[in-house]
Motif scaffolding. Structure first.
Motif, mmCIF file in Angstrom:
data_model
loop_
_atom_site.group_PDB
_atom_site.id
_atom_site.type_symbol
_atom_site.label_atom_id
_atom_site.label_comp_id
_atom_site.label_asym_id
_atom_site.label_seq_id
_atom_site.Cartn_x
_atom_site.Cartn_y
_atom_site.Cartn_z
ATOM 1 N N VAL A 50 0.847 -1.190 0.000
ATOM 2 C CA VAL A 50 0.000 0.000 0.000
ATOM 3 C C VAL A 50 0.882 1.240 0.000
ATOM 4 O O VAL A 50 1.766 1.361 0.840
ATOM 5 N N ALA A 108 -0.660 -7.349 3.835
ATOM 6 C CA ALA A 108 -0.649 -5.980 3.326
ATOM 7 C C ALA A 108 0.428 -5.229 4.107
ATOM 8 O O ALA A 108 0.523 -5.356 5.333
ATOM 9 N N ASN A 110 2.455 -1.395 4.607
ATOM 10 C CA ASN A 110 2.420 0.052 4.394
ATOM 11 C C ASN A 110 3.664 0.611 5.071
ATOM 12 O O ASN A 110 3.706 0.735 6.286
ATOM 13 N N ILE A 131 -7.773 -1.531 3.504
ATOM 14 C CA ILE A 131 -6.689 -2.494 3.702
ATOM 15 C C ILE A 131 -7.229 -3.759 4.369
ATOM 16 O O ILE A 131 -6.929 -4.876 3.941
ATOM 17 N N PHE A 141 -1.807 -7.273 8.402
ATOM 18 C CA PHE A 141 -1.455 -5.912 7.978
ATOM 19 C C PHE A 141 -0.254 -5.478 8.799
ATOM 20 O O PHE A 141 -0.257 -5.544 10.021
#
Length: 142
Positions: A50, A108, A110, A131, A141
């Motif tokens: 992301v 995911a 970030n 997300i 995540f």
């Protein structure tokens, strides 16, 4: 004039790239190696990067054998990242606040300074919700 949505211009600007010019593939590779040693994901896992920028981390994940999708709001970054696309590596211009592939990814990520710039709590919540919705049940995540 207020700086509404200033980040749309900032992440496309030469100043952003100047600020991060000392980040390189060696540094990214070392970070990804440590991260993979910690998380121990199966090679069959799908990864969402992301706010991937030019895809530095996405490219390394793909080189390690993962199926990776990178999304970023900055079209110029995605144009540059797309030159590295292959069967396991995909890039899209996409706003993290808007729905994307639902129930698709195992992980995911970030990284760095790519979250927290939105004007309202609702926008931040939309990004987190997107997300979360992208992840398979028990997805992670980071």
């Amino acid at each position: 004039m207020p700086l509404r949505n200033w980040y749309k211009d900032w992440f496309n600007s030469p100043y952003y790239h100047l600020l991060y010019q000392n980040r390189n593939e060696d540094e990214a590779n070392e970070w990804i190696i440590h991260l993979l040693q910690y998380l121990k994901p199966a090679i069959s896992y799908t990864i969402l990067d992301v706010a991937c920028g030019k895809g530095r981390h996405s490219i390394i994940f793909a080189e390690k054998g993962f199926d990776v999708t990178g999304i970023d709001l900055a079209p110029e970054n995605i144009v540059e990242a797309k030159q590295f696309e292959n069967d396991r590596l995909h890039f899209f211009v996409h706003d993290m606040r808007l729905p994307f592939y639902v129930n698709y990814f195992d992980f995911a990520f970030n990284f760095f300074t790519s979250f927290g710039f939105f004007r309202t709590l609702r926008e931040h919540n939309n990004a987190i919700r997107t997300i979360a919705q992208c992840l398979k049940p028990n997805g992670v995540f980071f």
